[in-house]
Design an enzyme around this catalytic site. Structure first.
Site, PDB file in Angstrom:
ATOM      1  N   ILE A   1      17.740   4.995  36.669  1.00  0.00           N
ATOM      2  CA  ILE A   1      18.192   6.213  37.356  1.00  0.00           C
ATOM      3  C   ILE A   1      18.402   7.366  36.376  1.00  0.00           C
ATOM      4  CG2 ILE A   1      20.143   7.184  38.660  1.00  0.00           C
ATOM      5  CD1 ILE A   1      20.338   4.270  39.955  1.00  0.00           C
TER       6      ILE A   1
ATOM      7  N   ASP B   1      22.933   6.263  25.050  1.00  0.00           N
ATOM      8  CA  ASP B   1      22.547   4.950  25.569  1.00  0.00           C
ATOM      9  C   ASP B   1      22.189   4.081  24.374  1.00  0.00           C
ATOM     10  OD1 ASP B   1      21.251   2.706  26.632  1.00  0.00           O
ATOM     11  OD2 ASP B   1      20.432   3.825  28.329  1.00  0.00           O
TER      12      ASP B   1
ATOM     13  N   ALA C   1      27.534   5.953  39.563  1.00  0.00           N
ATOM     14  CA  ALA C   1      27.247   4.577  39.114  1.00  0.00           C
ATOM     15  C   ALA C   1      28.210   3.595  39.783  1.00  0.00           C
ATOM     16  CB  ALA C   1      27.303   4.503  37.597  1.00  0.00           C
ATOM     17  N   ARG C   2      29.362   3.379  39.195  1.00  0.00           N
ATOM     18  CA  ARG C   2      30.392   2.520  39.789  1.00  0.00           C
ATOM     19  C   ARG C   2      31.753   3.135  39.469  1.00  0.00           C
ATOM     20  NH1 ARG C   2      27.001   0.868  42.565  1.00  0.00           N
ATOM     21  NH2 ARG C   2      26.230  -1.247  42.872  1.00  0.00           N
TER      22      ARG C   2
ATOM     23  N   GLU D   1      37.373   1.437  46.896  1.00  0.00           N
ATOM     24  CA  GLU D   1      36.530   1.880  48.029  1.00  0.00           C
ATOM     25  C   GLU D   1      36.760   0.981  49.228  1.00  0.00           C
ATOM     26  OE1 GLU D   1      32.499   1.888  46.589  1.00  0.00           O
ATOM     27  OE2 GLU D   1      32.864   3.530  45.209  1.00  0.00           O
TER      28      GLU D   1
ATOM     29  N   HIS E   1      30.125   6.493  48.629  1.00  0.00           N
ATOM     30  CA  HIS E   1      29.171   5.539  48.053  1.00  0.00           C
ATOM     31  C   HIS E   1      27.930   5.448  48.962  1.00  0.00           C
ATOM     32  CE1 HIS E   1      28.889   1.798  45.257  1.00  0.00           C
ATOM     33  NE2 HIS E   1      27.689   2.286  45.511  1.00  0.00           N
TER      34      HIS E   1
END
Ligand code: NAD
Length: 349
Positions: free
Chosen positions: A165, A184, A244-245, A274, A293
């Site tokens: 992504i 990264d 992402a999370r 969530e 989400h």
């Protein structure tokens, strides 16, 4: 051994009234495939082993696939998750049983990258503020020059993560004439070079970003990767985006930074809890844009996930290794190799 290849769909692909949960998931290629028989199993979570004993492959929506879901002595060789998260699947149990677990990165790549761009444009264009001003009619119009947006040319777009992504985000952002940086540690350097992305340290990504987007997996190493110390490095004019999370961001600290206007704003498709507690203070802030989400949930995203799962199932049926395998170790196991060879013998054209 029969010439039938049986595909189970988890029961949550159907609603209580019998209609399809996601009609954009096109099942026609499975219905017409030679030798394939498909069936929706009962809606049970975790799935029980006896439900799967006659099936070669399972397409799995949200139900849990636990150790007790593995059919003993059965022919199940593939679990194809609809999406890229697989926290509902016991990966070790799959590997031990010679079952490959696949996910659908091809289905989510573009839709999630588009949702990051959506948040970037909405934040920098002050879209929600201007929507509210307009609804106030003359009083709102009178205040519009207090809410200048932020132009993107020459500004720095940073990403934590340039995998599936993160890299697509930069591909889509190319026409905006921004500077591209990313952090990264495991980056494919050829992808970074091809997209004109400077790989930088974690601290530099926070320091230099005008827009900082998070696209890393959630793991013990990335839990609260965005914390108080790193938020303090950000420019007061910068925006944070997380698709992402939730737990990758320390949300209490982000809320504090937003309340104290230490950063300009945030766009969050994911939250630590969530759904959120209705009293969560982040829900009261007007310098944050929130989505449940589901910002990437489009007809094309669901069609894409479905198409990727169907392709994985048909590849497996014809004795080809599918793409998107999570538990690569399984590919070396005797049980998997035997299943693949049998399928090749039974179904290869
Ligand atoms: N909001 C949604 O609906 C939605 C949908 C799909 C995926 N996601 C999430 O998006 C995220 C990215 O998914 P993806 O498909 O691009 O994953 P990916 O595995 O293809 O890419 C993740 C990248 O993060 C890098 N990375 C790992 N640890 C890192 C660290 N500590 N610092 C910086 N980079 C690190 C990896 O090297 C990799 O390049 C995941 O968290 C995924 O769960 C969200």
């Amino acid at each position: 051994m029969t010439d039938r290849f049986c595909v189970a769909l988890s029961g949550d692909f159907k609603r209580a009234d019998g209609t399809l949960t996601y009609p954009d998931f096109d099942l026609a290629p499975l219905r017409v495939a030679r030798g394939v028989e498909m069936a929706f199993i009962d809606s049970v979570s975790p799935i029980r082993a006896d439900q799967l004993k006659d099936f070669d492959a399972l397409i799995l929506l949200s139900h849990r696939f636990a150790p007790e879901s593995v059919p003993k002595g059965g022919c199940l060789g593939l679990v194809a998750r609809f999406g890229v998260g697989y926290d509902t699947v016991d990966v070790d149990a799959c590997t031990k049983a010679g079952i490959a677990l696949v996910i659908t990165p091809d289905g989510v790549r573009r839709p999630v990258a588009v949702s990051i761009i959506t948040l970037m444009l909405a934040l920098t264009g002050k879209l929600l503020t201007k929507d509210r001003l307009t609804r106030e009619a003359a009083a709102g119009f009178a205040r519009r020059s207090d809410h200048m947006g932020v132009g993107l040319v020459g500004r720095t777009l940073a990403s934590l993560g340039i995998g599936n992504i993160g890299a697509e985000l930069f591909r889509l952002a190319k026409p905006f004439d921004m500077k591209f940086i990313a952090h990264d540690p495991y980056a494919d350097r050829s992808v970074a070079a091809e997209l004109g992305i400077d790989l930088v340290s974690l601290a530099d990504a926070f320091r230099r970003a005008d827009i900082l987007s998070v696209s890393v997996p959630l793991s013990p190493a990335t839990h609260h990767l965005v914390n108080a110390e790193r938020l303090a490095l950000m420019k007061p004019t910068a925006y944070l985006i997380n698709t992402a999370r939730g737990p990758i961001v320390d949300q209490k600290e982000l809320t504090r930074a937003l309340q104290e206007h230490r950063i300009a704003g945030a766009g969050l498709d994911v939250l630590e809890e969530e759904p959120p507690d209705p009293t969560d203070p982040i829900l009261k802030l007007d310098n944050v844009i929130l989505a449940p989400h589901a910002l990437c949930w489009t007809d094309q995203c669901f069609a894409g996930n479905g198409a990727a799962d169907v392709k994985a199932v048909l590849d497996f049926q014809h004795g080809r290794v599918p793409t998107g395998v999570v538990n690569c170790a399984v590919l070396e196991s005797e049980a998997w190799k035997r299943r693949l060879a049998e399928n090749r013998r039974r179904f290869a054209e």
